[in-house]
Design a protein around this motif. Structure first.
Motif, PDB file in Angstrom:
ATOM      1  N   ALA A 114       0.837  -1.205   0.000  1.00 21.54           N
ATOM      2  CA  ALA A 114       0.000   0.000   0.000  1.00 21.54           C
ATOM      3  C   ALA A 114       0.871   1.255   0.000  1.00 21.54           C
ATOM      4  CB  ALA A 114      -0.929  -0.015   1.203  1.00 21.54           C
ATOM      5  N   LEU A 115       1.956   1.234   0.781  1.00 23.62           N
ATOM      6  CA  LEU A 115       2.848   2.387   0.824  1.00 23.62           C
ATOM      7  C   LEU A 115       3.517   2.638  -0.524  1.00 23.62           C
ATOM      8  CD1 LEU A 115       4.519   1.894   4.326  1.00 23.62           C
ATOM      9  CD2 LEU A 115       2.904   3.676   3.665  1.00 23.62           C
ATOM     10  N   LYS A 116       3.814   1.574  -1.255  1.00 22.33           N
ATOM     11  CA  LYS A 116       4.424   1.751  -2.581  1.00 22.33           C
ATOM     12  C   LYS A 116       3.432   2.406  -3.542  1.00 22.33           C
ATOM     13  CE  LYS A 116       7.829  -1.966  -2.244  1.00 22.33           C
ATOM     14  NZ  LYS A 116       8.325  -3.244  -2.787  1.00 22.33           N
ATOM     15  N   HIS A 117       2.147   2.047  -3.430  1.00 13.85           N
ATOM     16  CA  HIS A 117       1.137   2.726  -4.247  1.00 13.85           C
ATOM     17  C   HIS A 117       1.135   4.226  -3.952  1.00 13.85           C
ATOM     18  CE1 HIS A 117      -0.989  -0.482  -6.371  1.00 13.85           C
ATOM     19  NE2 HIS A 117      -0.940  -1.218  -5.279  1.00 13.85           N
ATOM     20  N   LEU A 118       1.407   4.590  -2.696  1.00 14.00           N
ATOM     21  CA  LEU A 118       1.369   5.995  -2.284  1.00 14.00           C
ATOM     22  C   LEU A 118       2.651   6.745  -2.631  1.00 14.00           C
ATOM     23  CD1 LEU A 118      -0.227   5.548   1.262  1.00 14.00           C
ATOM     24  CD2 LEU A 118      -1.277   6.729  -0.660  1.00 14.00           C
ATOM     25  N   GLN A 119       3.788   6.066  -2.592  1.00 11.69           N
ATOM     26  CA  GLN A 119       5.066   6.785  -2.588  1.00 11.69           C
ATOM     27  C   GLN A 119       5.971   6.483  -3.775  1.00 11.69           C
ATOM     28  OE1 GLN A 119       6.758   5.597   1.155  1.00 11.69           O
ATOM     29  NE2 GLN A 119       5.229   6.650   2.400  1.00 11.69           N
ATOM     30  N   GLU A 120       5.862   5.315  -4.402  1.00 13.10           N
ATOM     31  CA  GLU A 120       6.841   4.917  -5.411  1.00 13.10           C
ATOM     32  C   GLU A 120       6.238   4.920  -6.817  1.00 13.10           C
ATOM     33  OE1 GLU A 120       8.784   1.259  -4.511  1.00 13.10           O
ATOM     34  OE2 GLU A 120       9.248   1.808  -2.438  1.00 13.10           O
ATOM     35  N   GLU A 121       7.131   5.036  -7.793  1.00  9.37           N
ATOM     36  CA  GLU A 121       6.734   4.932  -9.196  1.00  9.37           C
ATOM     37  C   GLU A 121       7.039   3.523  -9.697  1.00  9.37           C
ATOM     38  OE1 GLU A 121       5.106   7.137 -10.886  1.00  9.37           O
ATOM     39  OE2 GLU A 121       5.183   8.636  -9.276  1.00  9.37           O
ATOM     40  N   PRO A 122       6.162   2.959 -10.521  1.00 12.09           N
ATOM     41  CA  PRO A 122       6.413   1.591 -11.022  1.00 12.09           C
ATOM     42  C   PRO A 122       7.547   1.566 -12.030  1.00 12.09           C
ATOM     43  CG  PRO A 122       4.482   2.524 -12.113  1.00 12.09           C
ATOM     44  CD  PRO A 122       4.896   3.523 -11.054  1.00 12.09           C
ATOM     45  N   VAL A 123       8.150   0.404 -12.189  1.00  9.01           N
ATOM     46  CA  VAL A 123       9.167   0.220 -13.233  1.00  9.01           C
ATOM     47  C   VAL A 123       8.496   0.371 -14.591  1.00  9.01           C
ATOM     48  CG1 VAL A 123      10.836  -1.386 -14.221  1.00  9.01           C
ATOM     49  CG2 VAL A 123      10.473  -1.333 -11.738  1.00  9.01           C
ATOM     50  N   SER A 124       9.147   1.042 -15.510  1.00  7.40           N
ATOM     51  CA  SER A 124       8.581   1.283 -16.837  1.00  7.40           C
ATOM     52  C   SER A 124       8.229  -0.033 -17.523  1.00  7.40           C
ATOM     53  CB  SER A 124       9.578   2.065 -17.687  1.00  7.40           C
ATOM     54  OG  SER A 124       9.219   2.040 -19.047  1.00  7.40           O
ATOM     55  N   VAL A 125       7.044  -0.066 -18.166  1.00  8.60           N
ATOM     56  CA  VAL A 125       6.649  -1.288 -18.884  1.00  8.60           C
ATOM     57  C   VAL A 125       7.585  -1.551 -20.059  1.00  8.60           C
ATOM     58  CG1 VAL A 125       4.223  -1.217 -18.200  1.00  8.60           C
ATOM     59  CG2 VAL A 125       4.960   0.033 -20.237  1.00  8.60           C
ATOM     60  N   ARG A 126       8.130  -0.493 -20.646  1.00 10.04           N
ATOM     61  CA  ARG A 126       9.053  -0.676 -21.778  1.00 10.04           C
ATOM     62  C   ARG A 126      10.396  -1.214 -21.314  1.00 10.04           C
ATOM     63  NH1 ARG A 126       8.883   1.425 -26.673  1.00 10.04           N
ATOM     64  NH2 ARG A 126      10.989   2.282 -26.513  1.00 10.04           N
ATOM     65  N   LYS A 127      10.752  -0.974 -20.048  1.00 11.24           N
ATOM     66  CA  LYS A 127      11.979  -1.551 -19.515  1.00 11.24           C
ATOM     67  C   LYS A 127      11.824  -3.061 -19.353  1.00 11.24           C
ATOM     68  CE  LYS A 127      15.368  -0.994 -15.802  1.00 11.24           C
ATOM     69  NZ  LYS A 127      15.719  -0.240 -14.571  1.00 11.24           N
ATOM     70  N   LEU A 128      10.618  -3.483 -19.006  1.00  9.99           N
ATOM     71  CA  LEU A 128      10.345  -4.916 -18.852  1.00  9.99           C
ATOM     72  C   LEU A 128      10.035  -5.582 -20.183  1.00  9.99           C
ATOM     73  CD1 LEU A 128       8.114  -4.721 -15.632  1.00  9.99           C
ATOM     74  CD2 LEU A 128      10.528  -5.342 -15.762  1.00  9.99           C
ATOM     75  N   ASN A 129       9.472  -4.808 -21.106  1.00 13.11           N
ATOM     76  CA  ASN A 129       9.118  -5.351 -22.424  1.00 13.11           C
ATOM     77  C   ASN A 129       9.347  -4.257 -23.461  1.00 13.11           C
ATOM     78  OD1 ASN A 129       8.091  -6.600 -24.664  1.00 13.11           O
ATOM     79  ND2 ASN A 129       6.020  -6.892 -23.861  1.00 13.11           N
ATOM     80  N   PRO A 130      10.541  -4.187 -24.059  1.00 15.40           N
ATOM     81  CA  PRO A 130      10.883  -3.095 -24.981  1.00 15.40           C
ATOM     82  C   PRO A 130      10.015  -3.029 -26.229  1.00 15.40           C
ATOM     83  CG  PRO A 130      12.845  -4.288 -24.256  1.00 15.40           C
ATOM     84  CD  PRO A 130      11.668  -5.096 -23.818  1.00 15.40           C
ATOM     85  N   THR A 131       9.266  -4.072 -26.551  1.00 19.76           N
ATOM     86  CA  THR A 131       8.429  -4.058 -27.762  1.00 19.76           C
ATOM     87  C   THR A 131       7.151  -3.249 -27.571  1.00 19.76           C
ATOM     88  OG1 THR A 131       7.269  -6.096 -27.114  1.00 19.76           O
ATOM     89  CG2 THR A 131       9.299  -6.334 -28.398  1.00 19.76           C
ATOM     90  N   ILE A 132       6.855  -2.828 -26.368  1.00 17.18           N
ATOM     91  CA  ILE A 132       5.633  -2.059 -26.111  1.00 17.18           C
ATOM     92  C   ILE A 132       5.788  -0.658 -26.697  1.00 17.18           C
ATOM     93  CG2 ILE A 132       4.172  -1.067 -24.296  1.00 17.18           C
ATOM     94  CD1 ILE A 132       4.969  -3.417 -22.521  1.00 17.18           C
ATOM     95  N   PRO A 133       4.828  -0.201 -27.495  1.00 14.16           N
ATOM     96  CA  PRO A 133       4.920   1.148 -28.070  1.00 14.16           C
ATOM     97  C   PRO A 133       4.864   2.219 -26.990  1.00 14.16           C
ATOM     98  CG  PRO A 133       3.320  -0.202 -29.250  1.00 14.16           C
ATOM     99  CD  PRO A 133       3.682  -0.954 -28.011  1.00 14.16           C
ATOM    100  N   LEU A 134       5.429   3.384 -27.326  1.00 10.63           N
ATOM    101  CA  LEU A 134       5.454   4.489 -26.373  1.00 10.63           C
ATOM    102  C   LEU A 134       4.047   4.943 -26.004  1.00 10.63           C
ATOM    103  CD1 LEU A 134       8.389   6.613 -27.841  1.00 10.63           C
ATOM    104  CD2 LEU A 134       8.364   5.449 -25.642  1.00 10.63           C
ATOM    105  N   ILE A 135       3.137   4.935 -26.974  1.00 12.05           N
ATOM    106  CA  ILE A 135       1.785   5.419 -26.695  1.00 12.05           C
ATOM    107  C   ILE A 135       1.065   4.507 -25.695  1.00 12.05           C
ATOM    108  CG2 ILE A 135       0.759   4.193 -28.665  1.00 12.05           C
ATOM    109  CD1 ILE A 135      -1.145   6.575 -28.988  1.00 12.05           C
ATOM    110  N   VAL A 136       1.386   3.198 -25.748  1.00  5.99           N
ATOM    111  CA  VAL A 136       0.779   2.254 -24.810  1.00  5.99           C
ATOM    112  C   VAL A 136       1.349   2.482 -23.413  1.00  5.99           C
ATOM    113  CG1 VAL A 136       0.449  -0.191 -24.244  1.00  5.99           C
ATOM    114  CG2 VAL A 136       0.339   0.563 -26.628  1.00  5.99           C
ATOM    115  N   GLU A 137       2.658   2.713 -23.342  1.00  5.79           N
ATOM    116  CA  GLU A 137       3.267   3.020 -22.047  1.00  5.79           C
ATOM    117  C   GLU A 137       2.664   4.297 -21.457  1.00  5.79           C
ATOM    118  OE1 GLU A 137       7.758   3.245 -20.255  1.00  5.79           O
ATOM    119  OE2 GLU A 137       7.326   4.491 -22.001  1.00  5.79           O
ATOM    120  N   ALA A 138       2.393   5.291 -22.323  1.00  8.42           N
ATOM    121  CA  ALA A 138       1.814   6.546 -21.842  1.00  8.42           C
ATOM    122  C   ALA A 138       0.421   6.318 -21.267  1.00  8.42           C
ATOM    123  CB  ALA A 138       1.757   7.560 -22.980  1.00  8.42           C
ATOM    124  N   ILE A 139      -0.353   5.412 -21.860  1.00  5.46           N
ATOM    125  CA  ILE A 139      -1.697   5.104 -21.352  1.00  5.46           C
ATOM    126  C   ILE A 139      -1.604   4.493 -19.957  1.00  5.46           C
ATOM    127  CG2 ILE A 139      -3.705   3.605 -21.680  1.00  5.46           C
ATOM    128  CD1 ILE A 139      -3.325   3.973 -24.707  1.00  5.46           C
TER     129      ILE A 139
END
Length: 591
Positions: free
Chosen positions: A218-243
């Motif tokens: 719960a504290l991470k939802h409040l305080q931290e930013e998630p790891v970029s989806v493109r860092k975990l899966n580089p094939t994801i388009p930028l527009i999808v990451e932005a969504i």
């Protein structure tokens, strides 16, 4: 409850799911001859009248929804103390099962599923109903691939009721929004955040936030930013990451304004996948607020050097030696000091003071609300404490009762429960050695029991919890200690009249041994047993000793002395007799 007929109509056929609030059964509607899903609430909610009233009201509101991507609710009822909901039965699997089996979904499949969920939410939000528990477990996938969102109304009723009564939050901590974690106001944008988490998981096969305890997540939802989806899966388009990022903004005001806006961007992303980057660029030109890819600003700006004449030289100055730089540095340091003072001590120029309330022992959400009500800022930290339940405040700084200025930062330490340990194996150790080992690991010795065994006395025979299981630091461990082999009892026979040599074999067969032997003068033959301790007929433990009293043996010298002294006395007596027997008046020889 299998084969039970609910309200004389719904025959429960099999248990198909369940969770912290209810159990779900596949049932046969005998009246309409169709299969339905029956959700029966757990008994702990049955006695909460206010909760039941809200639950029925919102479940009935959910029953008004009619959308191809929402599981239909047919009826709400009660039998005895069982409150239930009758829903459309959907054959297939959950989205969670699909993600786990596939690892992660393709971008196009993820967008299609997210679009159908968003359309279901759009319909619900238009009818003033917030789901509050969007997660892959509540998304059903039919054999044809259609998405069905279930559990409308139930999560909202539980959340509202629980926050009203205890300040705790019941929900799926991996998916709920920051405002749900704080126990704040819930809105349609809370569902949008949860949908962003679901889309994140579909694209990457991972959750954005994980942790050892619900509080840490719960504290991470409040305080931290998630790891970029493109860092975990580089094939994801930028527009999808932005969504994903926009849906998961911590501030609700920065998220999509509504489900309709999110649907529009998802469709644009799908269109971009079909038509390539040119379509994305066209969309960007049509809508200045659309997500678009821009070149680096520095690449498009003319350099300062290009505006100079060819023979013009750029003046060289030593910035570190500049007086302006030094004065600017001093100003920054002063501003930093005042900013630090403000953050630590509140509005130090203000005369408004408050007394810090006592929040120790309170749930995190309640403690936060109590402090914020006093115009205090809250910093949440975590700590291990086996004596305080997880989620409750262990300590606070400043302490309760302290007078501080408004906006002072108050740090509350939330219990994570006891530190997780792996239970050691103490079998075969002595009690002292086992206690020392437990103490060195931060565990305590609990109840100690003793029982007979073939192990040496004092040896650990059993332990609770068993070795290898997870146990929290500070917990007590119960032991069973050996008392040694259990002794059997034998009945002592009567040995009187026998000799020690003659009963030796009998004692050995009884697992007994001769103890102290005492000689007593007796008229019986020497060596004869006169008495025994314990007495005949007594039950004694094997291995015990038996004491004996035996007839005393006369010494040989005493016999000889008595014999010789008898002879001499007889001889002297005979001599005296012979001497004295000569007649005093014996006739003299008269020649």
């Amino acid at each position: 409850m299998i084969n039970h007929i609910l309200d004389h109509r719904y025959e429960l056929l099999e248990h198909i799911g369940g969770g912290g609030m209810a159990d779900v059964y596949r049932a046969h509607d005998q009246l309409l001859d169709r299969y339905v899903a029956v959700k029966i609430l757990h008994s702990q909610f049955s006695n909460d009248e206010e909760f039941i009233e809200k639950f029925r009201g919102e479940a009935q509101g959910a029953a008004k929804l009619s959308h191809p991507n929402i599981v239909n609710i047919y009826d709400v009822g009660k039998e005895n103390n069982n409150h239930y909901i009758i829903m459309e039965y959907v054959a297939g699997q959950t989205l969670k099962d699909l993600i786990q089996s596939a690892g992660k979904l393709s971008v196009s499949e993820s967008l299609r599923i997210a679009l159908e969920i968003a359309e279901a939410l759009e319909h619900a939000h238009a009818n003033n109903l917030v789901h509050c528990d969007i997660k892959p477990h509540n998304i059903l996938v039919t054999p044809t691939g259609r998405i069905k969102v279930t559990d409308f109304g139930i999560a909202r009723a539980v959340t509202s009721s629980t926050m009203t009564y205890s300040g705790t939050i019941v929900g799926s901590v991996h998916y709920f929004s920051p405002e749900q974690a704080k126990g704040g106001a819930i809105s349609a944008k809370s569902d949008i955040y949860s949908l962003g988490v679901v889309l994140y998981e579909m694209l990457t096969g991972q959750l954005p936030f994980t942790g050892e305890t619900p509080i840490s997540i719960a504290l991470k939802h409040l305080q931290e930013e998630p790891v970029s989806v493109r860092k975990l899966n580089p094939t994801i388009p930028l527009i999808v990451e932005a969504i994903v990022l926009k849906a998961m903004e911590k501030d609700p005001n920065n998220r999509f304004a509504n489900s309709t806006e999110m649907i529009r961007d998802i469709k644009r992303a799908e269109s971009g996948l079909l038509h390539g980057d040119r379509q994305n660029n066209a969309i960007s030109n049509q809508d200045p607020f659309a997500t678009q890819i821009l070149p680096r600003v520095s690449d498009s700006l003319p350099s300062r050097k290009s505006n100079l004449a060819p023979d013009e030289k750029i003046p060289q100055t030593n910035l570190l030696k500049s007086k302006k730089f030094l004065w600017g540095l001093v100003c920054i340091l002063i501003l930093g000091f005042f900013a630090g003072a403000f953050l630590s001590y509140g509005k130090f120029w203000s005369n408004a003071e408050v007394i810090v309330p006592d929040v120790v022992g309170k749930q995190m959400t309640i403690a936060k609300q109590m402090l914020e009500t006093k115009n205090l800022r809250v910093n949440i930290a975590e700590t291990y404490d086996a004596d305080v339940p997880a989620g409750e405040v262990v300590s606070q700084y400043p302490a309760a009762g302290t007078t501080v200025k408004e906006q002072r930062l108050v740090t509350v330490y939330i219990s994570k429960g006891g530190e997780a340990l792996e239970m050691p194996d103490v079998h075969g150790l002595t009690k002292v050695a086992a206690e020392t080992k437990l103490k060195n690991m931060g565990l305590k010795l609990g109840k100690v029991e003793e029982e007979y065994s073939n192990e040496a006395a004092g040896t650990v025979l059993n332990q609770t919890p068993r070795s290898g299981t997870k146990i929290t630091k500070g917990s007590a461990v119960d032991l069973v200690i050996s008392k040694g082999p259990k002794s059997r009892k034998v009945t002592l026979p009567d040995f009187s009249g026998s000799t020690l040599n003659s009963i030796e074999t009998q004692l050995k067969s009884l697992n007994l041994k001769a103890g102290t032997v005492t000689e007593v003068t007796s008229s019986k033959p020497a060596g004869t047993i006169l008495d025994q301790t314990p007495a005949a007929g007594t039950d004694i433990a094997e291995g015990s000793s038996v004491d004996f009293s035996i007839a005393k043996t006369e010494k040989a010298t005493d016999k000889n002395t008595n014999k010789n002294s008898g002879k001499d006395a007889s001889k002297d007596t005979n001599k005296d007799t012979a001497k004295n027997s000569k007649p005093a008046d014996a006739p003299k020889d008269t020649k």
